[in-house]
Design a protein around this motif. Structure first.
Motif, PDB file in Angstrom:
ATOM      1  N   THR A  25      11.645  15.555  18.425  1.00  0.00           N
ATOM      2  CA  THR A  25      10.555  16.220  19.303  1.00  0.00           C
ATOM      3  C   THR A  25       9.789  17.092  18.516  1.00  0.00           C
ATOM      4  O   THR A  25       9.132  17.975  18.974  1.00  0.00           O
ATOM      5  CB  THR A  25      11.021  16.925  20.489  1.00  0.00           C
ATOM      6  OG1 THR A  25      11.995  17.972  19.986  1.00  0.00           O
ATOM      7  CG2 THR A  25      11.879  15.943  21.366  1.00  0.00           C
ATOM      8  N   ILE A  28       5.878  17.079  19.394  1.00  0.00           N
ATOM      9  CA  ILE A  28       5.787  17.723  20.707  1.00  0.00           C
ATOM     10  C   ILE A  28       5.720  19.435  20.151  1.00  0.00           C
ATOM     11  O   ILE A  28       4.892  20.102  21.153  1.00  0.00           O
ATOM     12  CB  ILE A  28       6.877  17.441  21.659  1.00  0.00           C
ATOM     13  CG1 ILE A  28       6.854  16.045  22.004  1.00  0.00           C
ATOM     14  CG2 ILE A  28       6.702  18.339  23.038  1.00  0.00           C
ATOM     15  CD1 ILE A  28       7.818  15.426  23.015  1.00  0.00           C
ATOM     16  N   GLN A 107       8.275  30.271  30.919  1.00  0.00           N
ATOM     17  CA  GLN A 107       8.033  29.098  30.907  1.00  0.00           C
ATOM     18  C   GLN A 107       8.983  28.555  31.698  1.00  0.00           C
ATOM     19  O   GLN A 107       9.446  27.272  31.461  1.00  0.00           O
ATOM     20  CB  GLN A 107       7.936  28.500  29.492  1.00  0.00           C
ATOM     21  CG  GLN A 107       7.046  28.748  28.480  1.00  0.00           C
ATOM     22  CD  GLN A 107       5.645  28.484  28.812  1.00  0.00           C
ATOM     23  OE1 GLN A 107       5.422  27.617  29.227  1.00  0.00           O
ATOM     24  NE2 GLN A 107       4.966  29.342  28.423  1.00  0.00           N
ATOM     25  N   ARG A 109       8.986  27.223  34.831  1.00  0.00           N
ATOM     26  CA  ARG A 109       8.573  25.878  35.515  1.00  0.00           C
ATOM     27  C   ARG A 109       8.772  24.618  34.409  1.00  0.00           C
ATOM     28  O   ARG A 109       9.144  23.499  34.625  1.00  0.00           O
ATOM     29  CB  ARG A 109       7.157  25.778  36.101  1.00  0.00           C
ATOM     30  CG  ARG A 109       7.018  26.851  37.296  1.00  0.00           C
ATOM     31  CD  ARG A 109       5.676  26.796  37.736  1.00  0.00           C
ATOM     32  NE  ARG A 109       5.388  27.722  39.029  1.00  0.00           N
ATOM     33  CZ  ARG A 109       4.303  27.867  39.603  1.00  0.00           C
ATOM     34  NH1 ARG A 109       3.072  27.174  39.058  1.00  0.00           N
ATOM     35  NH2 ARG A 109       4.290  28.664  40.769  1.00  0.00           N
ATOM     36  N   LEU A 110       8.322  24.769  33.320  1.00  0.00           N
ATOM     37  CA  LEU A 110       8.112  23.646  32.352  1.00  0.00           C
ATOM     38  C   LEU A 110       9.624  23.407  31.675  1.00  0.00           C
ATOM     39  O   LEU A 110      10.032  22.437  31.663  1.00  0.00           O
ATOM     40  CB  LEU A 110       7.203  24.103  31.074  1.00  0.00           C
ATOM     41  CG  LEU A 110       5.753  24.041  31.269  1.00  0.00           C
ATOM     42  CD1 LEU A 110       5.094  24.695  29.890  1.00  0.00           C
ATOM     43  CD2 LEU A 110       5.431  22.408  31.792  1.00  0.00           C
ATOM     44  N   SER A 113      11.482  21.536  34.442  1.00  0.00           N
ATOM     45  CA  SER A 113      10.872  20.353  34.832  1.00  0.00           C
ATOM     46  C   SER A 113      10.743  19.289  33.814  1.00  0.00           C
ATOM     47  O   SER A 113      10.544  18.053  33.874  1.00  0.00           O
ATOM     48  CB  SER A 113       9.451  20.483  35.269  1.00  0.00           C
ATOM     49  OG  SER A 113       8.453  20.921  34.590  1.00  0.00           O
ATOM     50  N   THR A 114      11.035  19.568  32.612  1.00  0.00           N
ATOM     51  CA  THR A 114      11.210  18.733  31.406  1.00  0.00           C
ATOM     52  C   THR A 114      12.842  18.468  30.789  1.00  0.00           C
ATOM     53  O   THR A 114      13.573  19.713  31.064  1.00  0.00           O
ATOM     54  CB  THR A 114      10.274  19.292  30.378  1.00  0.00           C
ATOM     55  OG1 THR A 114      10.753  20.491  29.892  1.00  0.00           O
ATOM     56  CG2 THR A 114       9.074  19.380  30.814  1.00  0.00           C
ATOM     57  N   SER A 115      12.735  17.737  29.998  1.00  0.00           N
ATOM     58  CA  SER A 115      14.268  17.285  29.377  1.00  0.00           C
ATOM     59  C   SER A 115      14.104  17.656  27.773  1.00  0.00           C
ATOM     60  O   SER A 115      15.178  17.369  27.248  1.00  0.00           O
ATOM     61  CB  SER A 115      14.645  15.940  29.620  1.00  0.00           C
ATOM     62  OG  SER A 115      13.698  14.961  29.178  1.00  0.00           O
ATOM     63  N   LEU A 116      12.864  18.496  27.518  1.00  0.00           N
ATOM     64  CA  LEU A 116      13.097  19.050  26.248  1.00  0.00           C
ATOM     65  C   LEU A 116      14.276  19.934  25.835  1.00  0.00           C
ATOM     66  O   LEU A 116      14.705  20.492  26.547  1.00  0.00           O
ATOM     67  CB  LEU A 116      11.576  19.539  25.775  1.00  0.00           C
ATOM     68  CG  LEU A 116      10.565  18.561  26.159  1.00  0.00           C
ATOM     69  CD1 LEU A 116       9.103  19.536  25.879  1.00  0.00           C
ATOM     70  CD2 LEU A 116      10.328  17.738  24.814  1.00  0.00           C
ATOM     71  N   ARG A 118      15.927  23.078  25.000  1.00  0.00           N
ATOM     72  CA  ARG A 118      15.580  24.732  25.494  1.00  0.00           C
ATOM     73  C   ARG A 118      15.024  25.359  24.269  1.00  0.00           C
ATOM     74  O   ARG A 118      14.429  26.246  24.360  1.00  0.00           O
ATOM     75  CB  ARG A 118      16.590  25.225  26.261  1.00  0.00           C
ATOM     76  CG  ARG A 118      17.412  24.196  27.103  1.00  0.00           C
ATOM     77  CD  ARG A 118      16.311  23.706  28.577  1.00  0.00           C
ATOM     78  NE  ARG A 118      17.182  22.884  29.245  1.00  0.00           N
ATOM     79  CZ  ARG A 118      16.667  21.793  29.771  1.00  0.00           C
ATOM     80  NH1 ARG A 118      15.409  21.683  29.958  1.00  0.00           N
ATOM     81  NH2 ARG A 118      17.484  21.191  30.717  1.00  0.00           N
ATOM     82  N   TRP A 121      11.295  26.045  23.198  1.00  0.00           N
ATOM     83  CA  TRP A 121      10.381  27.141  23.860  1.00  0.00           C
ATOM     84  C   TRP A 121      10.407  28.291  23.072  1.00  0.00           C
ATOM     85  O   TRP A 121       9.478  29.090  22.852  1.00  0.00           O
ATOM     86  CB  TRP A 121      10.794  27.221  25.412  1.00  0.00           C
ATOM     87  CG  TRP A 121      10.769  25.934  26.063  1.00  0.00           C
ATOM     88  CD1 TRP A 121      11.886  25.215  26.458  1.00  0.00           C
ATOM     89  CD2 TRP A 121       9.786  25.404  26.479  1.00  0.00           C
ATOM     90  NE1 TRP A 121      11.503  24.077  27.122  1.00  0.00           N
ATOM     91  CE2 TRP A 121       9.900  23.946  27.096  1.00  0.00           C
ATOM     92  CE3 TRP A 121       8.123  25.392  26.210  1.00  0.00           C
ATOM     93  CZ2 TRP A 121       9.080  23.102  27.545  1.00  0.00           C
ATOM     94  CZ3 TRP A 121       7.190  24.649  26.808  1.00  0.00           C
ATOM     95  CH2 TRP A 121       7.800  23.100  27.317  1.00  0.00           C
TER      96      TRP A 121
END
Length: 278
Positions: A25, A28, A107, A109-110, A113-116, A118, A121
């Protein structure tokens, strides 16, 4: 014994999967860093100019105080280059650390709500501050062109200082960000600690100024173990003649590696607990 081996093997597999996921990732992460930088200066008239203007203003203030108002007996000449070689990394350290420990809370909410991974961030926050630091280096370069200090081969230590500081920042951010989510007192403690660390680090003075004092040897030894001491030694070594304090640089590198390993381990083990808090 077998359960211990199983736990260690599980930790290694988890670490390997997390690293592989971060590598996968990485694009991203680059997009998130660019987005963070754009949003940070979106409502500012000067925009990215602040990355140059702020350190220039701070350096000018300290230069005026310690060269015009007070009779300075510390540091080296030209003092403005000496100051900037300490202030620019310091501003990167404090801003990167403060942003890093808040990265999970800011962060929520992100993250939910995401599968990135952790960790991404935390890497995003410290990465954005690293880019800001790199964008501020033309200030130092401009003064070097004007004052023309005595460059030497030790200038190759400058990128080493960046690498060590980046590892230290990432390690501390990974270590403290999950703890901050669970213990609210961590953030103000970090702010107070960094204020004290400013005067306990060779920013407005040099390591040589400390070595010639009458402080007890164990106090000087503890001072040398401050990782910022070795990091700033890397930044300044190529601009000012004199011996390089390799012991301080080696201590900084070892502490940075240990901080990164400890931070990664603590973050991985506290991740589920933090997700419940989110």
């Amino acid at each position: 014994m077998s359960s211990t081996r199983t736990a260690v093997g599980g930790d290694r597999r988890t670490t390997g999967r997390a690293l592989a996921e971060l590598i996968r990732t990485r694009k991203i992460l680059a997009v998130l860093i660019r987005r963070d930088l754009k949003l940070r200066y979106a409502d500012s008239m000067l925009g990215y100019v602040w990355t140059v203007l702020e350190p220039l203003m701070m350096g000018s203030i300290y230069w005026f105080v310690f060269t015009i108002i007070f009779q300075r007996s510390v540091g080296a000449e030209p003092y403005i280059i000496f100051l900037l070689a300490g202030l620019l990394p310091w501003m990167w350290f404090t801003s990167g650390l403060n942003e890093g420990i808040r990265s999970l809370g800011s962060q929520r909410r992100l993250i939910a709500s995401t599968s990135l991974p952790r960790q991404i961030w935390v890497l995003r926050s410290t990465g954005a501050k690293t880019v800001e630091f790199l964008l501020s280096l033309p200030v130092l370069a401009a003064f070097c062109l004007f004052y023309r200090p005595q460059f030497d081969v030790q200038l190759v230590l400058f990128p080493l200082g960046i690498l060590i500081q980046l590892m230290l920042l990432l390690g501390l951010a990974l270590l403290l960000s999950p703890i901050t989510m669970l213990v609210r007192d961590v953030e103000p403690l970090v702010r107070v600690g960094t204020r004290a660390l400013f005067y306990a680090s060779p920013i407005i003075y040099s390591l040589n100024d400390v070595l010639v004092t009458s402080l007890p040897s164990f106090v000087i030894g503890l001072y040398t173990l401050n990782p910022l001491t070795g990091i700033l030694e890397c930044y300044r070594a190529g601009f000012f003649p004199g011996p390089v304090h390799w012991g301080a640089i080696l201590a900084a590198a070892l502490i940075a590696v240990l901080a990164l390993a400890l931070g990664w381990t603590v973050f991985s083990r506290m991740e589920r607990q933090v997700l419940k808090e989110i």
